[in-house]
Design an enzyme around this catalytic site. Sequence first.
Site, PDB file in Angstrom:
ATOM      1  N   LYS A  46      58.587  83.131  11.478  1.00 56.81           N
ATOM      2  CA  LYS A  46      57.549  82.015  10.821  1.00 56.81           C
ATOM      3  C   LYS A  46      56.995  81.505  11.804  1.00 56.81           C
ATOM      4  O   LYS A  46      57.530  81.257  13.085  1.00 56.81           O
ATOM      5  CB  LYS A  46      58.399  81.025   9.818  1.00 56.81           C
ATOM      6  CG  LYS A  46      59.304  80.166  10.604  1.00 56.81           C
ATOM      7  CD  LYS A  46      60.154  79.296   9.590  1.00 56.81           C
ATOM      8  CE  LYS A  46      60.948  78.414  10.166  1.00 56.81           C
ATOM      9  NZ  LYS A  46      60.550  77.135  10.746  1.00 56.81           N
ATOM     10  N   GLY A  48      53.492  78.304  12.733  1.00 54.85           N
ATOM     11  CA  GLY A  48      53.118  76.958  12.170  1.00 54.85           C
ATOM     12  C   GLY A  48      52.456  76.942  10.646  1.00 54.85           C
ATOM     13  O   GLY A  48      52.818  76.071   9.907  1.00 54.85           O
ATOM     14  N   PHE A  49      52.156  77.853  10.344  1.00 56.54           N
ATOM     15  CA  PHE A  49      51.163  77.943   8.975  1.00 56.54           C
ATOM     16  C   PHE A  49      51.516  79.048   8.154  1.00 56.54           C
ATOM     17  O   PHE A  49      51.500  78.811   6.921  1.00 56.54           O
ATOM     18  CB  PHE A  49      49.737  78.027   9.298  1.00 56.54           C
ATOM     19  CG  PHE A  49      49.255  76.923   9.902  1.00 56.54           C
ATOM     20  CD1 PHE A  49      48.960  75.737   9.498  1.00 56.54           C
ATOM     21  CD2 PHE A  49      48.777  77.104  11.456  1.00 56.54           C
ATOM     22  CE1 PHE A  49      48.312  74.608  10.038  1.00 56.54           C
ATOM     23  CE2 PHE A  49      48.135  76.131  12.102  1.00 56.54           C
ATOM     24  CZ  PHE A  49      48.128  75.029  11.369  1.00 56.54           C
ATOM     25  N   GLY A  50      52.451  80.031   8.611  1.00 58.42           N
ATOM     26  CA  GLY A  50      52.847  81.208   7.825  1.00 58.42           C
ATOM     27  C   GLY A  50      54.055  81.851   8.124  1.00 58.42           C
ATOM     28  O   GLY A  50      54.935  81.111   8.882  1.00 58.42           O
ATOM     29  N   GLN A  51      54.349  82.934   7.374  1.00 59.12           N
ATOM     30  CA  GLN A  51      55.516  83.612   7.548  1.00 59.12           C
ATOM     31  C   GLN A  51      55.468  85.196   7.539  1.00 59.12           C
ATOM     32  O   GLN A  51      54.433  85.546   6.922  1.00 59.12           O
ATOM     33  CB  GLN A  51      56.627  83.227   6.578  1.00 59.12           C
ATOM     34  CG  GLN A  51      56.206  83.108   5.033  1.00 59.12           C
ATOM     35  CD  GLN A  51      57.165  82.644   4.208  1.00 59.12           C
ATOM     36  OE1 GLN A  51      58.277  82.839   4.245  1.00 59.12           O
ATOM     37  NE2 GLN A  51      56.754  81.785   3.122  1.00 59.12           N
ATOM     38  N   VAL A  52      56.166  85.703   8.425  1.00 63.11           N
ATOM     39  CA  VAL A  52      56.182  87.032   8.354  1.00 63.11           C
ATOM     40  C   VAL A  52      57.431  87.926   7.798  1.00 63.11           C
ATOM     41  O   VAL A  52      58.395  87.530   8.278  1.00 63.11           O
ATOM     42  CB  VAL A  52      55.849  87.517   9.911  1.00 63.11           C
ATOM     43  CG1 VAL A  52      55.875  89.172   9.878  1.00 63.11           C
ATOM     44  CG2 VAL A  52      54.699  87.010  10.398  1.00 63.11           C
ATOM     45  N   LYS A  75      52.152  89.392   6.821  1.00 66.18           N
ATOM     46  CA  LYS A  75      51.950  87.714   7.167  1.00 66.18           C
ATOM     47  C   LYS A  75      51.395  87.299   5.982  1.00 66.18           C
ATOM     48  O   LYS A  75      50.368  87.757   5.516  1.00 66.18           O
ATOM     49  CB  LYS A  75      51.159  87.916   8.460  1.00 66.18           C
ATOM     50  CG  LYS A  75      51.183  86.514   8.943  1.00 66.18           C
ATOM     51  CD  LYS A  75      50.671  86.312  10.550  1.00 66.18           C
ATOM     52  CE  LYS A  75      50.612  85.153  10.946  1.00 66.18           C
ATOM     53  NZ  LYS A  75      50.160  85.253  12.266  1.00 66.18           N
ATOM     54  N   ASP A 168      47.197  81.453  23.655  1.00 61.15           N
ATOM     55  CA  ASP A 168      48.603  81.129  23.720  1.00 61.15           C
ATOM     56  C   ASP A 168      49.734  82.127  24.074  1.00 61.15           C
ATOM     57  O   ASP A 168      50.482  82.850  23.440  1.00 61.15           O
ATOM     58  CB  ASP A 168      48.895  80.819  22.243  1.00 61.15           C
ATOM     59  CG  ASP A 168      49.973  79.923  21.936  1.00 61.15           C
ATOM     60  OD1 ASP A 168      50.608  79.153  23.012  1.00 61.15           O
ATOM     61  OD2 ASP A 168      50.597  79.616  20.886  1.00 61.15           O
TER      62      ASP A 168
HETATM   63  N1  LIG Z   1      53.959  92.619  13.537  1.00 55.81           N
HETATM   64  C1  LIG Z   1      55.045  91.801  13.377  1.00 55.81           C
HETATM   65  N2  LIG Z   1      56.392  92.715  13.412  1.00 55.81           N
HETATM   66  C2  LIG Z   1      57.425  92.223  13.380  1.00 55.81           C
HETATM   67  N3  LIG Z   1      57.650  90.602  13.568  1.00 55.81           N
HETATM   68  C3  LIG Z   1      56.489  90.036  13.708  1.00 55.81           C
HETATM   69  C4  LIG Z   1      55.154  90.527  13.450  1.00 55.81           C
HETATM   70  N4  LIG Z   1      54.196  89.568  13.570  1.00 55.81           N
HETATM   71  C5  LIG Z   1      54.824  88.486  13.889  1.00 55.81           C
HETATM   72  N5  LIG Z   1      56.256  88.792  13.860  1.00 55.81           N
HETATM   73  C6  LIG Z   1      57.370  87.609  13.809  1.00 55.81           C
HETATM   74  O1  LIG Z   1      56.814  86.420  13.161  1.00 55.81           O
HETATM   75  C7  LIG Z   1      56.635  85.123  14.015  1.00 55.81           C
HETATM   76  C8  LIG Z   1      55.471  84.503  13.575  1.00 55.81           C
HETATM   77  O2  LIG Z   1      54.438  85.221  13.825  1.00 55.81           O
HETATM   78  P1  LIG Z   1      52.868  84.673  14.352  1.00 55.81           P
HETATM   79  O3  LIG Z   1      53.096  84.126  15.738  1.00 55.81           O
HETATM   80  O4  LIG Z   1      51.873  85.782  14.274  1.00 55.81           O
HETATM   81  O5  LIG Z   1      52.804  83.579  13.130  1.00 55.81           O
HETATM   82  P2  LIG Z   1      52.097  82.398  13.442  1.00 55.81           P
HETATM   83  O6  LIG Z   1      52.500  81.660  11.958  1.00 55.81           O
HETATM   84  O7  LIG Z   1      50.656  82.295  13.723  1.00 55.81           O
HETATM   85  O8  LIG Z   1      53.024  81.461  14.357  1.00 55.81           O
HETATM   86  P3  LIG Z   1      52.768  80.291  15.416  1.00 55.81           P
HETATM   87  O9  LIG Z   1      52.492  79.218  14.713  1.00 55.81           O
HETATM   88  O10 LIG Z   1      54.102  80.261  15.986  1.00 55.81           O
HETATM   89  O11 LIG Z   1      51.512  80.636  16.325  1.00 55.81           O
HETATM   90  C9  LIG Z   1      56.794  85.872  15.329  1.00 55.81           C
HETATM   91  O12 LIG Z   1      57.057  85.126  16.373  1.00 55.81           O
HETATM   92  C10 LIG Z   1      57.529  87.062  15.292  1.00 55.81           C
HETATM   93  O13 LIG Z   1      58.940  86.683  15.362  1.00 55.81           O
END
Ligand SMILES: Nc1ncnc2c1ncn2[C@@H]1O[C@H](COP(=O)(O)OP(=O)(O)OP(=O)(O)O)[C@@H](O)[C@H]1O
Length: 620
Positions: A46, A48-52, A75, A168
């Site tokens: 997860k 700041g704004f979403g979850q994967v 995502k 980043d």
């Molecule tokens: N394609 C993917 N496959 C597997 N895990 C993933 C993938 N994309 C992201 N993740 C996991 O999900 C986490 C969050 O993804 P991401 O950084 O894209 O989200 P975010 O909401 O933009 O995060 P942040 O607020 O940290 O920038 C990653 O640190 C990773 O652990």
Amino acid sequence: MSSMAASDEDVSHKSEDPEQDELPTVPDRVALSGMPIYLVEKRLGKGGFGQVCLGRRLQQRRSTPANKPNKVAIKFESTSSKGCSNGGPPYEWQVYTKISGCYGIPKIFAKGTQAGFYIMVMELLGPSVWDVWNAEGQALSVPYVACVATEALRALQDLHDRGYVHGDVKPENLLLGAPDTPDATRLYLVDLGLAQRYTSSGTMCHLPYHQNPNEFRGTIRYASVHAHLGRISSRRDDLESLAYTLVFLLSGCLPWQGFQGEDKGYQVCKKKMDTNAEMLCLKGWPSAFRVFMEAVLALKYDEEPKYDAYMALFRPLTGHGASRPLTIFPVEEPPPKKVTGRKRARDDSAENTAAELGLSLPEDARKKARTGWAGSQWITVYVKRKPMKQRYHYNVNADRLTTHVEKGYGEGLLITAVASSKGLWAVIMDASAKHKGQAYKLTNGVFMPRDWITEKWDQGYYITAVAGSENFSSLVVMTKGTKWTQQSYKVDSTFPYEWIKKKWRENFHVTSIGTAGSPSTKQQWAVVMSRDTDFRHQVVEIDFQYPSEGIHYHWDKGYRITACGATQHQAAVVMSLPKRAGGEPTQETLRTGEFPAAYVKEKWERDLYIDLVAYGRTVS
Ligand SMILES: Nc1ncnc2c1ncn2[C@@H]1O[C@H](COP(=O)(O)OP(=O)(O)OP(=O)(O)O)[C@@H](O)[C@H]1O
């Protein structure tokens, strides 16, 4: 998407415990047009704004088309999330579309909305390099980190070629391929939420340089010094973050971890400026890491990084064939050299490669790059004028000041600039200003005497020069007959950029800067702004060293330095565009350890007169 100033000092910084999370519940299946239905399984991460989450195809196929795999990463970002620009889809979507096919960037299979979520179906990846670093006892081997370096460089090269910077780069955003697949040892760059164009989309020309002090985007631990200082992003920033990432992966820590409090960003930036490549790269490491760090820290704002040369530095350290910890971009490799005394030969080869590829900095450039020690100097700014009388006094004791000033007044001169160094005063007097009168006040231990200033404002005087000493004594000069119609000043322990921006909107411009205090006491800035000046536009350049690059950039655009000041930590320069275009005066600056008495006479011979003077930090 990353938060504006994510703090990540905690080693165990990611909680995957659903009990502790307050994330919106995502749908249990995702059905986007043109895609098979995916069941939503465990959360992979997860931000700041979403979850994967992991997505598993409802009806799995033995052989699946590459664009509709059995397992994907999904995502989710709530449509009401702050990360979604103007209520539309997440900004990151646009970037993924623009850079599709880029080396080391995961494939995006589909995007759409469902049940109040923006949903992006992407290539499933594995653990992050941060996870691996943690699992391996919080330090990784040289071959592993060298592989990370070459792969990240290759991905950044491709991304930059498309006109974007990542913004980043950090171990958490470098992911391996999905486990138990042929891509398990490949490296990917994820999270494009802070990616930005550094070229204009039409012409592909580099965007103009600009600094917005106080505006920070990225992750404090890995951010470049330029990002801390609010300079708009360029390619060098990703590379500086990568250099810090490599040091972190090898050594397990960076010297600026552990700062806390409101001014954490400032303290971290200052520490980065006080740390040079040699201090960061430990003695036993192959010199490639130091050479790379030195090269990227010396990059100019719009300079094209030498990606191939950097990769060539790391390639020999990545190991060979099956022993290589990660898959690296294939290039024709020279056969390994036969060497005796392995370690020494390896180091020499990095130095030689650096020299051959033009990466080694000449000794004089090295001195100009971050030296790792802070130094204070006199900053004098000269302007070309018609021949006139100018006097300077320096190392003046408070008791002698009146004698010098009154003598100057007797000759028809007025004070135009003041500064203080080590408890003594410098005063510049000349015949340039045709003003109707002047008053000055030297205080003992009071920075900016408010009552006296207010009294003089009431009599039609405006502050035209100000300086402060280490014990907060100040010398304030107020002059009658300027064209200004109003004045305001602010005293603050940090450079008051937000206040300046507010006053700019009210047609005020910075007309003087003074500083007081010392590192052992609190340092203070005094910024004076006046209404109805001759300035059309102003910019501020602030740095933990003399901001040469920004000054030269703005000189070329017609700006001239019109105010400057320095504490023992930072130097600030205000540059202005005059209302009347053309005829910008010739301007030169000088930085000297001692007051530049000998140089001033040389400058006078060329009709260059001291316009501004300050004493403070200029070297890092
Ligand atoms: N394609 C993917 N496959 C597997 N895990 C993933 C993938 N994309 C992201 N993740 C996991 O999900 C986490 C969050 O993804 P991401 O950084 O894209 O989200 P975010 O909401 O933009 O995060 P942040 O607020 O940290 O920038 C990653 O640190 C990773 O652990």
